[in-house]
Design an enzyme around this catalytic site. Structure first.
Site, mmCIF file in Angstrom:
data_model
loop_
_atom_site.group_PDB
_atom_site.id
_atom_site.type_symbol
_atom_site.label_atom_id
_atom_site.label_comp_id
_atom_site.label_asym_id
_atom_site.label_seq_id
_atom_site.Cartn_x
_atom_site.Cartn_y
_atom_site.Cartn_z
ATOM 1 N N SER A 289 0.837 -1.197 0.000
ATOM 2 C CA SER A 289 0.000 0.000 0.000
ATOM 3 C C SER A 289 0.874 1.249 0.000
ATOM 4 O O SER A 289 1.680 1.435 -0.904
ATOM 5 C CB SER A 289 -0.957 -0.037 1.197
ATOM 6 O OG SER A 289 -1.955 0.942 1.076
ATOM 7 N N ASP B 220 -10.051 -3.787 -5.288
ATOM 8 C CA ASP B 220 -9.161 -2.764 -4.751
ATOM 9 C C ASP B 220 -9.109 -1.601 -5.728
ATOM 10 O O ASP B 220 -8.833 -1.792 -6.913
ATOM 11 C CB ASP B 220 -7.765 -3.368 -4.548
ATOM 12 C CG ASP B 220 -6.756 -2.390 -3.967
ATOM 13 O OD1 ASP B 220 -7.145 -1.274 -3.597
ATOM 14 O OD2 ASP B 220 -5.572 -2.766 -3.883
ATOM 15 N N HIS C 277 -7.912 -4.814 -0.778
ATOM 16 C CA HIS C 277 -6.774 -4.031 -0.304
ATOM 17 C C HIS C 277 -6.437 -4.390 1.145
ATOM 18 O O HIS C 277 -7.312 -4.452 2.001
ATOM 19 C CB HIS C 277 -7.077 -2.538 -0.406
ATOM 20 C CG HIS C 277 -5.874 -1.673 -0.219
ATOM 21 N ND1 HIS C 277 -4.996 -1.400 -1.233
ATOM 22 C CD2 HIS C 277 -5.394 -1.031 0.882
ATOM 23 C CE1 HIS C 277 -4.030 -0.625 -0.782
ATOM 24 N NE2 HIS C 277 -4.240 -0.396 0.497
#
Length: 270
Positions: free
Chosen positions: A56, A210, A240
């Protein structure tokens, strides 16, 4: 990751936004990476097998740090980078995945834009303007179209409700406030070819559910077009942050373990 890949893992406690304005986060990660690379043998690590990884926001920082280190001949050459569902661009928040999964937890589209504005210490009131793409000058949109375009997303990823987006009228005042987002240190997808072609072998993980899925797909294509070897794993039933839920009691998801297993296999084969 440390146990299964038998690797030494150094995790960077970088300063957080919005208390610390960028590029503090990047500078902390770069400083830590350089220190580790210069002293890798003190940690029992072969300097020819150093890998930078993140997920991320951490994947974004890993990508920017890796790009910077390509121009450091005084340091060992990185063996690889591992990017798990990375954020790599702040220009287009209407890519297919942003539209298809705009309300999917744990990272809905509005949070991405909100976090970006918080990170830049800009007013949340800019949210709608940025979401519509009015912050991108026409000449910049044209310049980066070859790297940042829905046309670069494979057709099979556009079947769930994607509609081409046409930006609203350009707002120079908004651009001036957030133009730092067009710097490769903020949007590594926009780095020059001379940098990208020097990047090490790369593992990219994307998740179907995501909003950042297409960031990963675009960066994958950018690297492959520049001759960088890429191993890609796509979690078809993943969302995610999934790797954090590989072994979490009632919130355990098999998709998280599958993702980690693929990363471990990549690391073992290096």
């Amino acid at each position: 990751l440390a146990r299964e890949s038998e690797a030494v893992v150094a995790s960077v406690g970088y300063r957080l936004a919005p208390e610390h304005k960028p590029p503090a986060q990047y500078e902390d990660c770069l400083t830590a990476a350089i220190h580790f690379m210069r002293n890798s043998e003190d940690y029992g690590v072969d300097p020819t097998h150093i890998i930078i990884a993140g997920d991320s926001a951490g994947a974004y920082l890993a990508a920017t740090v890796t790009q910077t280190l390509t121009s450091r001949p005084d340091l060992p050459k990185l063996r690889a980078q591992v990017l798990m569902y990375p954020f790599v661009q702040g220009l287009d928040f209407n890519l297919p995945s942003y539209q298809q999964y705009c309300m999917i937890p744990i990272l809905p589209r509005e949070q991405v834009v909100f976090f970006a504005l918080q990170w830049l210490k800009r007013e949340p009131s800019l949210y709608k303007t940025v979401l519509e793409g009015a912050h991108v000058p026409p000449e910049i949109r044209l310049k980066y179209r070859k790297w940042l375009s829905p046309d670069n997303i494979p057709k099979e990823f556009k079947v769930r409700g994607y509609k081409p987006h046409f930006p609203t009228e350009y707002r120079k005042d908004v651009y001036e406030q957030i133009k730092v987002s067009f710097d490769p240190l903020t949007s590594p997808l926009l780095a020059e070819d001379a940098i990208v072609c020097q990047l090490p072998e790369t593992f990219i993980m994307t998740c179907e559910y995501d909003v950042l899925r297409d960031d990963g797909l675009l960066y994958k294509k950018r690297l492959e077009d520049s001759g960088v070897p890429v191993t890609w794993y796509h979690g078809e039933d993943a969302f995610h942050g999934i790797i954090n839920l590989f072994d979490n009691g009632m919130l355990t998801f098999p998709a998280g373990k599958r993702g980690l297993d693929n990363i471990v296999n990549f690391l073992r084969d290096l």
